[in-house]
Design a protein around this motif. Structure first.
Motif, short mmCIF file in Angstrom:
data_model
loop_
_atom_site.label_atom_id
_atom_site.label_comp_id
_atom_site.label_asym_id
_atom_site.label_seq_id
_atom_site.Cartn_x
_atom_site.Cartn_y
_atom_site.Cartn_z
N HIS A 130 84.15 65.29 21.34
CA HIS A 130 85.21 66.16 20.81
C HIS A 130 85.09 67.57 21.34
CE1 HIS A 130 86.37 63.58 17.08
NE2 HIS A 130 86.48 62.96 18.21
N LYS A 131 83.87 67.97 21.65
CA LYS A 131 83.68 69.34 22.08
C LYS A 131 84.20 69.57 23.50
CE LYS A 131 80.32 72.83 20.94
NZ LYS A 131 78.93 73.12 20.63
N CYS A 137 88.04 54.53 27.73
CA CYS A 137 89.14 53.67 27.30
C CYS A 137 89.28 53.65 25.79
CB CYS A 137 88.93 52.25 27.81
SG CYS A 137 89.01 52.09 29.58
N THR A 138 88.16 53.44 25.08
CA THR A 138 88.23 53.26 23.63
C THR A 138 87.14 54.00 22.86
OG1 THR A 138 86.77 51.37 23.64
CG2 THR A 138 89.09 50.92 23.97
N ASP A 164 80.89 54.68 18.47
CA ASP A 164 81.85 54.71 17.36
C ASP A 164 81.29 55.65 16.30
OD1 ASP A 164 83.79 54.20 15.59
OD2 ASP A 164 83.26 52.13 15.20
N ASN A 165 81.32 56.95 16.59
CA ASN A 165 80.61 57.88 15.72
C ASN A 165 81.37 59.18 15.56
OD1 ASN A 165 80.20 59.29 18.07
ND2 ASN A 165 78.09 58.69 18.30
N TYR A 166 80.72 60.15 14.97
CA TYR A 166 81.39 61.39 14.57
C TYR A 166 81.72 62.30 15.73
CZ TYR A 166 76.68 63.21 15.15
OH TYR A 166 75.45 63.53 15.65
N SER A 167 81.08 62.09 16.89
CA SER A 167 81.17 63.10 17.93
C SER A 167 82.00 62.68 19.13
CB SER A 167 79.77 63.47 18.41
OG SER A 167 79.16 62.34 18.97
N VAL A 174 85.24 61.08 21.29
CA VAL A 174 86.68 60.81 21.28
C VAL A 174 86.89 59.30 21.44
CG1 VAL A 174 88.82 61.22 22.52
CG2 VAL A 174 87.19 63.06 22.24
N GLN A 175 87.67 58.74 20.55
CA GLN A 175 87.86 57.28 20.56
C GLN A 175 88.96 56.90 21.55
OE1 GLN A 175 85.71 55.20 18.52
NE2 GLN A 175 84.75 57.21 18.72
N GLY A 176 88.69 57.12 22.83
CA GLY A 176 89.66 56.83 23.88
C GLY A 176 90.36 58.10 24.30
N ASP A 211 93.07 58.35 25.67
CA ASP A 211 94.51 58.29 25.48
C ASP A 211 94.93 58.95 24.16
OD1 ASP A 211 93.38 56.39 23.94
OD2 ASP A 211 94.42 54.69 24.82
N THR A 212 93.97 59.39 23.35
CA THR A 212 94.35 60.20 22.20
C THR A 212 94.69 61.63 22.60
OG1 THR A 212 92.03 60.71 21.83
CG2 THR A 212 92.94 58.88 20.59
#
Lengths: 193, 156
Positions: free
Chosen positions: B77-78, B104-105, B110-113, B115-117, B119-120
């Motif tokens: 995310h940073k 991609c995903t 799958d954690n707090y830090s 980006v889940q893909g 494409d967001t």
């Protein structure tokens, strides 16, 4: 090892007013000090006994310890967070390692002791990390800032009660429109027209 | 379009194809490499697999000069606002490749830090799965992207 830890222990026991709980031997020695006296103990270790390097300062969250195994929690009643100071005594002449020591300090709630930044400048960043990940504050650093997470982050991610699936709303709403995206079943590249 | 275009010297129907052909074999890529997929990216780029056979061997480290943004590796995310800014700085036409399953995903991060893909935050043209993807997979994806570029397809 040229440094006798037993004499250091006697001095620290006298400083804290009670014999410190100890475990481990040699380089793996760990003593438990009261959090309120952690700063004084560090100062004494640095000035009198040559522990001139703070190798690490970290934290442990023992909430829910032994919930599944039934093992008794090492935490004293009401305590949840433990600060761990890892010290090294480097020989000033040769730079070789004379001794190593860890200090455990059980924190009252999430209000931590005073900062060790005046003794070891590196404690600044380590305390910011402890605050960022665990939310343990340091009493003389009221305006401490995050170091790893971004400022908009809410909560402290390494706490045991931080939800593992929690998402922070930095990037778009979590209930945004569905996206054409890869799934686990995709093994080949996919182009989006 | 009732005009008679059959007069000599007019070749409008071929221009798109010519531009597409030129673009697909002269991809200037911006490698946004953040993690271990970069190792696999290097092997694609070097002479064993030689991405230059497809005309995509020229990395530009300025987004102003790049056509394809290769996002290689985990995006936290940073770093996400930085990636978005680099994308915004690229001149159109531009394409985005999500290289590896983290982009991609989110992959197994799958954690707090993480980006889940990507494409967001960006429109992605090509997804290349794998942890990391084999060089052959990357080249297959690149050929799909070239087909899209030839057809003048783009999302931004």
């Amino acid at each position: 090892m040229s440094l006798e830890l037993s004499s250091v222990k006697a001095d620290l026991d006298a400083f804290c007013g009670a014999p410190l709980a100890a475990r481990g031997t040699g380089f793996d020695t760990v003593w438990t000090v009261p959090a309120a006296q952690a700063h004084g103990a560090l100062e004494r270790l640095k000035s009198r006994h040559g522990f001139n390097m703070l190798a690490d300062l970290t934290c442990v969250d023992l909430q829910g310890f032994g919930k599944e195994t039934g093992a008794p929690s090492p935490a004293p009643a009401g305590a949840r967070f433990k600060l761990v100071y890892r010290l090294s005594a480097l020989d000033p002449a040769t730079g070789l390692l004379n001794a190593r020591l860890a200090l455990d300090a059980w924190v009252d709630g999430d209000a931590g002791p005073v900062s060790a930044g005046d003794l070891f400048p590196c404690a600044d960043w380590l305390e910011r990390e402890v605050w960022d990940m665990f939310g343990v504050s340091f009493s003389d650093r009221p305006d401490i800032t995050r170091i790893l997470m971004y400022p908009e982050f809410v909560g402290h991610p390494l706490r045991k009660d931080y939800p593992i699936k929690k998402r922070q709303p930095l990037i778009g709403p979590p209930d945004g429109p569905p996206r054409e995206r890869l799934t686990e079943a995709d093994l080949r590249p996919r182009i989006v027209e | 379009m009732e005009q008679d275009l059959s007069a000599p010297g007019i070749m409008t129907s071929q221009l798109d194809a010519a531009i597409g052909w030129a673009r697909k074999y002269s991809i200037f890529q911006y490698p946004f490499v953040t993690a271990c997929c970069g190792m696999e990216f290097m092997s694609v780029a070097c002479s064993h697999y030689d991405i230059d056979r497809f005309g995509a061997g020229f990395p530009r480290f300025s987004p102003r000069q790049a056509d394809v943004l290769m996002v290689v590796g985990t995006i936290s995310h940073k770093i996400a606002p930085v990636l978005r800014r680099i994308y915004d700085q690229m001149a159109a036409p531009k394409w985005v490749v999500a290289f590896g399953v983290c982009t991609c995903t989110g992959g197994f991060y799958d954690n707090y830090s993480t980006v889940q893909g990507i494409d967001t935050i960006l429109p992605v043209d090509l997804y290349i799965p794998g942890c990391p993807p084999r060089p052959e997979t990357v080249l297959e994806g690149l050929m799909l992207l070239q087909k899209k570029i030839q057809a003048q397809g783009r999302r931004a």
